[in-house]
Design a protein around this motif. Structure first.
Motif, PDB file in Angstrom:
ATOM      1  N   HIS A 108     -12.394   2.121  -4.683  1.00 18.38           N
ATOM      2  CA  HIS A 108     -11.233   1.345  -5.147  1.00 18.38           C
ATOM      3  C   HIS A 108     -10.303   2.438  -6.264  1.00 18.38           C
ATOM      4  CE1 HIS A 108      -8.562  -1.848  -6.091  1.00 18.38           C
ATOM      5  NE2 HIS A 108      -8.760  -2.021  -7.528  1.00 18.38           N
ATOM      6  N   ASP A 152      -8.421   4.458  -3.962  1.00 12.25           N
ATOM      7  CA  ASP A 152      -7.347   3.876  -3.401  1.00 12.25           C
ATOM      8  C   ASP A 152      -6.348   3.616  -3.998  1.00 12.25           C
ATOM      9  OD1 ASP A 152      -6.648   2.707  -0.613  1.00 12.25           O
ATOM     10  OD2 ASP A 152      -6.593   0.880  -2.066  1.00 12.25           O
ATOM     11  N   HIS A 178      -2.710   5.594  -3.086  1.00 11.83           N
ATOM     12  CA  HIS A 178      -1.659   4.413  -2.748  1.00 11.83           C
ATOM     13  C   HIS A 178      -0.821   3.979  -3.806  1.00 11.83           C
ATOM     14  CE1 HIS A 178      -3.027   4.525   1.384  1.00 11.83           C
ATOM     15  NE2 HIS A 178      -4.149   4.395   0.763  1.00 11.83           N
ATOM     16  N   TYR A 208      -0.923   2.166  -6.740  1.00 12.25           N
ATOM     17  CA  TYR A 208      -0.672   0.760  -7.278  1.00 12.25           C
ATOM     18  C   TYR A 208      -1.937   0.602  -8.435  1.00 12.25           C
ATOM     19  CZ  TYR A 208      -4.882  -0.598  -4.408  1.00 12.25           C
ATOM     20  OH  TYR A 208      -6.174  -0.778  -4.016  1.00 12.25           O
ATOM     21  N   ASP A 242      -6.817  -6.534  -6.730  1.00 15.56           N
ATOM     22  CA  ASP A 242      -6.912  -6.583  -5.386  1.00 15.56           C
ATOM     23  C   ASP A 242      -6.193  -5.335  -4.560  1.00 15.56           C
ATOM     24  OD1 ASP A 242      -7.979  -9.091  -5.764  1.00 15.56           O
ATOM     25  OD2 ASP A 242      -5.838 -10.259  -5.497  1.00 15.56           O
ATOM     26  N   SER A 243      -6.757  -4.975  -3.632  1.00 15.74           N
ATOM     27  CA  SER A 243      -6.188  -3.775  -2.863  1.00 15.74           C
ATOM     28  C   SER A 243      -5.094  -4.132  -1.900  1.00 15.74           C
ATOM     29  CB  SER A 243      -7.323  -3.439  -1.722  1.00 15.74           C
ATOM     30  OG  SER A 243      -8.623  -3.137  -2.522  1.00 15.74           O
ATOM     31  N   LEU A 244      -4.294  -3.249  -1.679  1.00 16.10           N
ATOM     32  CA  LEU A 244      -2.896  -3.521  -0.837  1.00 16.10           C
ATOM     33  C   LEU A 244      -3.311  -4.204   0.275  1.00 16.10           C
ATOM     34  CD1 LEU A 244      -0.954  -0.293  -1.529  1.00 16.10           C
ATOM     35  CD2 LEU A 244      -0.943  -2.370  -2.830  1.00 16.10           C
ATOM     36  N   ASN A 245      -4.428  -4.093   1.143  1.00 14.79           N
ATOM     37  CA  ASN A 245      -4.773  -4.678   2.201  1.00 14.79           C
ATOM     38  C   ASN A 245      -5.307  -6.152   1.868  1.00 14.79           C
ATOM     39  OD1 ASN A 245      -7.562  -4.610   1.244  1.00 14.79           O
ATOM     40  ND2 ASN A 245      -8.084  -3.008   2.847  1.00 14.79           N
ATOM     41  N   GLY A 246      -5.168  -6.669   0.765  1.00 15.60           N
ATOM     42  CA  GLY A 246      -5.453  -8.007   0.248  1.00 15.60           C
ATOM     43  C   GLY A 246      -7.135  -8.275  -0.090  1.00 15.60           C
ATOM     44  N   ARG A 247      -7.779  -7.145   0.094  1.00 16.73           N
ATOM     45  CA  ARG A 247      -9.252  -7.378  -0.238  1.00 16.73           C
ATOM     46  C   ARG A 247      -9.426  -7.525  -1.920  1.00 16.73           C
ATOM     47  NH1 ARG A 247     -13.119  -3.184   2.275  1.00 16.73           N
ATOM     48  NH2 ARG A 247     -14.652  -4.964   2.370  1.00 16.73           N
ATOM     49  N   ASP A 255     -14.821  -9.306  -2.298  1.00 17.34           N
ATOM     50  CA  ASP A 255     -14.808  -8.487  -0.964  1.00 17.34           C
ATOM     51  C   ASP A 255     -15.308  -7.153  -0.709  1.00 17.34           C
ATOM     52  OD1 ASP A 255     -13.438 -11.026   0.151  1.00 17.34           O
ATOM     53  OD2 ASP A 255     -11.596 -10.174  -0.030  1.00 17.34           O
ATOM     54  N   ARG A 256     -14.614  -6.512  -1.762  1.00 18.52           N
ATOM     55  CA  ARG A 256     -15.175  -4.942  -1.627  1.00 18.52           C
ATOM     56  C   ARG A 256     -16.528  -4.715  -1.925  1.00 18.52           C
ATOM     57  NH1 ARG A 256     -10.340  -4.440  -4.304  1.00 18.52           N
ATOM     58  NH2 ARG A 256     -11.493  -3.964  -6.543  1.00 18.52           N
TER      59      ARG A 256
END
Length: 208
Positions: free
Chosen positions: A106, A109, A113, A115, A119-124, A128-129
């Motif tokens: 994370h 990431d 990217h 940010y 929550d990740s940019l892919n919505g996770r 979830d992770r």
């Protein structure tokens, strides 16, 4: 550079996954941003205990975070957090390989990217992770939480990050929670806004 830092704290209201959200905007140390997440929910960890919190590990608390010093910075962060817990009569965190894997990914990431969020940019979500690493086994009760932060220059040092978390109620609550026993620490060079610095993710967990 401004002195403003944003912090986001979130807590689950119940075991259904519904969340209560609150956002706090406050003044903090120059160039430092942090966020905290606590979720005591769920059903359904596997862990590899590894506690290093002696004087040797804490001696790197002012480490300049670079690729060559990541392990020392991680050990110092664990040592500092466990010193804080010991002062409050709590057992130390056990470094967990699976949670650390989720935390490193994370942090990497967010830097890659550009940010800064749980929550990740892919919505996770963090959950979830963490669950994707198989930390949480089936048919068990679990608690998961997360703190994130980044800083530049001396504000990227482990001791400064831990102090900043301890002065923020949501982060402090995660660090001093008796529900958590395991921790994953992911520190990577670089900042979510670009440039030099370091980005931290600490993932907390426990299961029974």
């Amino acid at each position: 550079m401004g002195r403003k830092a944003a912090e986001d704290g979130r807590a689950a209201a119940d075991g259904t996954g519904r969340m209560l959200r609150s956002r706090i905007l406050l003044l903090a140390l120059l160039g430092l941003v942090a966020a905290a997440l606590l979720v005591p929910v769920g059903s359904a960890a596997a862990h590899r205990p590894h506690a290093r919190h002696g004087a040797g590990a804490c001696s790197a608390s002012h480490a300049d975070v670079r690729a060559a010093t990541i392990r020392r910075a991680r050990d110092a962060t664990l040592c500092l957090l466990n010193r804080v817990r010991a002062r409050h009569g709590l057992p130390g965190f056990r470094l967990n390989a699976k949670l650390s894997h989720a935390a490193r990914r994370h942090s990497r990431d967010m830097v890659r990217h550009r940010y800064f969020a749980h929550d990740s940019l892919n919505g996770r979500s963090p959950f979830d992770r963490m669950r994707a690493t198989h930390y949480v086994p089936r048919h068990s009760t679990w608690w998961l939480g997360e703190n994130i932060g980044w800083g530049s220059g001396s504000l990227a040092e482990p001791i400064v990050m831990v102090r900043a978390w301890m002065h923020s109620p949501p982060h402090r609550a995660n660090i001093l929670s008796g529900r958590f026993r395991d921790i994953g620490i992911g520190i990577v060079p670089g900042a979510p806004v670009g440039g030099r610095g370091a980005t931290y993710t600490t993932d907390f967990g426990r299961h029974s």
